[in-house]
Design an enzyme around this catalytic site. Structure first.
Site, mmCIF file in Angstrom:
data_model
loop_
_atom_site.group_PDB
_atom_site.id
_atom_site.type_symbol
_atom_site.label_atom_id
_atom_site.label_comp_id
_atom_site.label_asym_id
_atom_site.label_seq_id
_atom_site.Cartn_x
_atom_site.Cartn_y
_atom_site.Cartn_z
ATOM 1 N N GLY A 46 -9.287 2.751 -24.491
ATOM 2 C CA GLY A 46 -8.139 2.138 -25.064
ATOM 3 C C GLY A 46 -7.388 3.323 -25.664
ATOM 4 O O GLY A 46 -8.077 3.942 -26.578
ATOM 5 N N GLN A 51 -1.405 6.301 -31.563
ATOM 6 C CA GLN A 51 -2.715 7.281 -31.815
ATOM 7 C C GLN A 51 -2.249 8.761 -31.372
ATOM 8 O O GLN A 51 -2.872 9.691 -31.626
ATOM 9 C CB GLN A 51 -3.604 6.650 -30.985
ATOM 10 C CG GLN A 51 -4.243 5.567 -31.682
ATOM 11 C CD GLN A 51 -5.707 5.173 -31.154
ATOM 12 O OE1 GLN A 51 -5.559 4.401 -29.965
ATOM 13 N NE2 GLN A 51 -6.769 5.566 -31.084
ATOM 14 N N CYS A 91 -13.212 4.214 -32.252
ATOM 15 C CA CYS A 91 -11.946 4.126 -32.023
ATOM 16 C C CYS A 91 -11.714 5.788 -32.047
ATOM 17 O O CYS A 91 -12.253 6.525 -32.864
ATOM 18 C CB CYS A 91 -10.719 3.640 -33.413
ATOM 19 S SG CYS A 91 -9.196 4.043 -33.303
ATOM 20 N N LEU A 92 -10.774 6.132 -31.153
ATOM 21 C CA LEU A 92 -10.621 7.538 -30.999
ATOM 22 C C LEU A 92 -9.897 8.006 -32.290
ATOM 23 O O LEU A 92 -10.189 9.577 -32.591
ATOM 24 C CB LEU A 92 -9.662 7.847 -29.630
ATOM 25 C CG LEU A 92 -10.319 7.578 -28.503
ATOM 26 C CD1 LEU A 92 -9.392 7.728 -27.283
ATOM 27 C CD2 LEU A 92 -11.660 8.450 -27.971
ATOM 28 N N HIS A 133 -8.109 -4.787 -30.070
ATOM 29 C CA HIS A 133 -8.164 -3.553 -30.932
ATOM 30 C C HIS A 133 -6.712 -2.764 -30.759
ATOM 31 O O HIS A 133 -6.206 -2.231 -31.698
ATOM 32 C CB HIS A 133 -9.567 -2.653 -30.385
ATOM 33 C CG HIS A 133 -9.607 -1.387 -31.030
ATOM 34 N ND1 HIS A 133 -10.710 -1.096 -31.953
ATOM 35 C CD2 HIS A 133 -8.882 -0.158 -31.111
ATOM 36 C CE1 HIS A 133 -10.604 0.307 -32.174
ATOM 37 N NE2 HIS A 133 -9.309 0.740 -31.705
ATOM 38 N N GLU A 134 -6.613 -2.489 -29.332
ATOM 39 C CA GLU A 134 -5.130 -1.737 -29.086
ATOM 40 C C GLU A 134 -4.010 -2.502 -29.715
ATOM 41 O O GLU A 134 -3.123 -1.860 -30.150
ATOM 42 C CB GLU A 134 -5.167 -1.595 -27.474
ATOM 43 C CG GLU A 134 -6.444 -0.857 -26.997
ATOM 44 C CD GLU A 134 -6.674 0.583 -27.934
ATOM 45 O OE1 GLU A 134 -5.876 1.281 -28.357
ATOM 46 O OE2 GLU A 134 -7.984 0.949 -27.913
ATOM 47 N N HIS A 137 -3.498 -1.798 -33.378
ATOM 48 C CA HIS A 137 -2.736 -0.286 -33.550
ATOM 49 C C HIS A 137 -1.337 -0.483 -33.654
ATOM 50 O O HIS A 137 -0.765 0.197 -34.218
ATOM 51 C CB HIS A 137 -3.176 0.491 -32.324
ATOM 52 C CG HIS A 137 -4.304 1.213 -32.764
ATOM 53 N ND1 HIS A 137 -4.589 1.876 -33.553
ATOM 54 C CD2 HIS A 137 -5.472 1.145 -31.729
ATOM 55 C CE1 HIS A 137 -5.971 2.504 -33.481
ATOM 56 N NE2 HIS A 137 -6.541 2.029 -32.471
HETATM 57 NI NI NI Z 1 -8.263 2.440 -31.899
#
Ligand code: NI
Length: 165
Positions: A46, A51, A91-92, A133-134, A137
């Protein structure tokens, strides 16, 4: 295909509340394509627009990780959640790290797709986790705020997974 630079923890973009999308511009469509490319390139499940430095309520998710089930969610909202799962999450924007997070095991999300049609997405297990999670953000939150017992490195995670299997 264009890859965008992924912002990492400490970047102010990751702490902001993103704004709703009222109509999709050509720039937004390019952003969505780039977000998918960037997510697959980084082997993520995701990615949220903040991000990549864009403060709009857009996320992409694909728990298959191979381009099979790309979900584009605009202005996503969790309508209902139930159950509980506890597992490692990453998480990226927090590269090389993971942490134990408890999430709902089932969620129903309302959103708009890339054609601005209203859709419902229902997810369990990893998809439920990724959706929660997304969407967080978009309100400036990272999973690290929810981690139980601190962050571990991906090498430590691999060791734990090998011991469990
Ligand atoms: Ni993330």
């Amino acid at each position: 295909m264009a890859l965008r630079n992924i912002r990492t923890m400490g970047d102010p973009c990751l702490t902001k509340i993103c704004r709703e999308v009222t109509s999709l511009t050509d720039r937004d469509r390019i952003l969505i394509e780039d977000m998918l490319d960037t997510m697959y390139d980084a082997s993520g499940v995701g990615l949220a627009a903040p991000q990549v430095g864009i403060l709009k309520r857009i996320v992409v998710v694909d728990v298959s990780m191979d381009g099979d089930q790309p979900l584009v969610l605009i202005n996503p909202e969790i309508l209902s959640k139930d159950g509980e799962q506890t597992g490692y999450e990453g998480c990226l924007s927090v590269p090389g790290k993971s942490g134990l997070v408890t999430r709902p095991d089932h969620v129903v999300v309302k959103a708009y797709n890339e054609n601005m049609q209203e859709i419902r997405v229902e997810g369990t297990e990893l998809l439920a986790r990724a959706l929660c999670h997304e969407i967080e953000h978009l309100d400036g939150h990272l999973y690290v705020e929810r981690v139980e017992g601190g962050l571990i490195t991906n090498e430590e995670l691999e060791r734990i997974m090998n011991e469990e299997s």
